[in-house]
Design an enzyme around this catalytic site. Structure first.
Site, PDB file in Angstrom:
ATOM      1  N   CYS A 194       0.854  -1.193   0.000  1.00  0.00           N
ATOM      2  CA  CYS A 194       0.000   0.000   0.000  1.00  0.00           C
ATOM      3  C   CYS A 194       0.894   1.248   0.000  1.00  0.00           C
ATOM      4  CB  CYS A 194      -0.913  -0.011   1.232  1.00  0.00           C
ATOM      5  SG  CYS A 194      -1.799   1.537   1.461  1.00  0.00           S
ATOM      6  N   ASP A 228      -0.300  16.146  -2.446  1.00  0.00           N
ATOM      7  CA  ASP A 228      -0.574  15.208  -3.528  1.00  0.00           C
ATOM      8  C   ASP A 228       0.515  15.343  -4.596  1.00  0.00           C
ATOM      9  OD1 ASP A 228      -3.414  13.672  -4.567  1.00  0.00           O
ATOM     10  OD2 ASP A 228      -1.875  14.104  -6.076  1.00  0.00           O
ATOM     11  N   HIS A 261      -4.398   1.476   8.395  1.00  0.00           N
ATOM     12  CA  HIS A 261      -4.851   1.141   7.048  1.00  0.00           C
ATOM     13  C   HIS A 261      -6.332   0.785   7.053  1.00  0.00           C
ATOM     14  CE1 HIS A 261      -4.579  -0.228   2.859  1.00  0.00           C
ATOM     15  NE2 HIS A 261      -5.499  -1.104   3.243  1.00  0.00           N
ATOM     16  N   HIS A 302      -8.405   8.072   2.181  1.00  0.00           N
ATOM     17  CA  HIS A 302      -7.757   9.384   2.198  1.00  0.00           C
ATOM     18  C   HIS A 302      -8.761  10.448   1.827  1.00  0.00           C
ATOM     19  CE1 HIS A 302      -7.300   7.629  -1.839  1.00  0.00           C
ATOM     20  NE2 HIS A 302      -7.369   8.856  -2.306  1.00  0.00           N
TER      21      HIS A 302
HETATM   22  P1  5GP Z   1      -7.710   8.793  -5.428  1.00  0.00           P
HETATM   23  O1  5GP Z   1      -7.764   8.823  -6.929  1.00  0.00           O
HETATM   24  O2  5GP Z   1      -7.493   7.387  -4.922  1.00  0.00           O
HETATM   25  O3  5GP Z   1      -8.851   9.472  -4.765  1.00  0.00           O
HETATM   26  O4  5GP Z   1      -6.466   9.673  -5.017  1.00  0.00           O
HETATM   27  C1  5GP Z   1      -5.174   9.187  -4.950  1.00  0.00           C
HETATM   28  C2  5GP Z   1      -4.266  10.378  -4.993  1.00  0.00           C
HETATM   29  O5  5GP Z   1      -2.997   9.962  -4.582  1.00  0.00           O
HETATM   30  C3  5GP Z   1      -4.104  10.983  -6.381  1.00  0.00           C
HETATM   31  O6  5GP Z   1      -4.532  12.341  -6.368  1.00  0.00           O
HETATM   32  C4  5GP Z   1      -2.623  10.829  -6.679  1.00  0.00           C
HETATM   33  O7  5GP Z   1      -2.082  11.955  -7.348  1.00  0.00           O
HETATM   34  C5  5GP Z   1      -2.026  10.668  -5.306  1.00  0.00           C
HETATM   35  N1  5GP Z   1      -0.825   9.838  -5.271  1.00  0.00           N
HETATM   36  C6  5GP Z   1      -0.643   8.621  -5.856  1.00  0.00           C
HETATM   37  N2  5GP Z   1       0.575   8.152  -5.567  1.00  0.00           N
HETATM   38  C7  5GP Z   1       1.163   9.073  -4.762  1.00  0.00           C
HETATM   39  C8  5GP Z   1       2.444   9.137  -4.137  1.00  0.00           C
HETATM   40  O8  5GP Z   1       3.286   8.250  -4.235  1.00  0.00           O
HETATM   41  N3  5GP Z   1       2.714  10.251  -3.403  1.00  0.00           N
HETATM   42  C9  5GP Z   1       1.801  11.263  -3.249  1.00  0.00           C
HETATM   43  N4  5GP Z   1       2.167  12.312  -2.502  1.00  0.00           N
HETATM   44  N5  5GP Z   1       0.585  11.232  -3.824  1.00  0.00           N
HETATM   45  C10 5GP Z   1       0.278  10.140  -4.580  1.00  0.00           C
HETATM   46 ZN    ZN Z   2      -2.404   1.505   3.601  1.00  0.00          ZN
END
Ligand code: 5GP
Ligand code: ZN
Length: 112
Positions: free
Chosen positions: A3, A29, A45, A98
């Site tokens: 994860c 992000d 988690h 998140h």
């Molecule tokens: P979701 O699409 O699941 O709601 O949001 C996931 C968010 O995590 C996305 O906006 C993506 O840019 C961010 N994200 C994915 N991988 C990483 C990472 O390794 N580091 C950071 N800081 N953000 C991440």
């Molecule tokens: Zn996790």
């Protein structure tokens, strides 16, 4: 566990942290969708909104108690949006609960 956000929590993947306490972590992000775009996660988690139950909802409470402090630290005095995506139709890409904090500029009034 494979994860990304658990790895960020554990310091195995670098991140730009903006807030941390014993239950909550907030970091920028990687691909910001607003001038300010921060993710707030429970350190425990939980896969998604679908997995919230009376057994773990204290983590969610802690996230929402932290959000005003995170927002104040980011200077979001004119307001902001809090969003969580859940599952396929919600376009959730990271399966660790998140909350996106978006702000720093006028946001669109449409949410989908
Ligand atoms: P979701 O699409 O699941 O709601 O949001 C996931 C968010 O995590 C996305 O906006 C993506 O840019 C961010 N994200 C994915 N991988 C990483 C990472 O390794 N580091 C950071 N800081 N953000 C991440
Ligand atoms: Zn996790």
């Amino acid at each position: 566990m494979d994860c990304i956000f658990c790895m960020i929590r554990d310091g195995k993947i670098p991140s730009s942290k903006v807030f941390e306490n014993d239950k909550v972590l907030a970091f920028k992000d990687l691909h910001p969708q607003a001038k300010v775009h921060v993710l707030v996660i429970p350190k425990t988690h939980i896969a998604s909104c679908d997995e919230i139950s009376p057994l773990n909802s204290d983590c969610v409470k802690a996230v929402f108690e932290a959000i005003p402090e995170v927002a104040a630290g980011l200077g979001l005095d004119k307001g902001y949006r809090v969003v969580t995506n859940c599952g396929e139709h919600g376009c959730q890409s990271v399966k660790h609960l998140h909350f996106h904090i978006l702000g720093g500029e006028q946001l669109a009034d449409k949410m989908s």
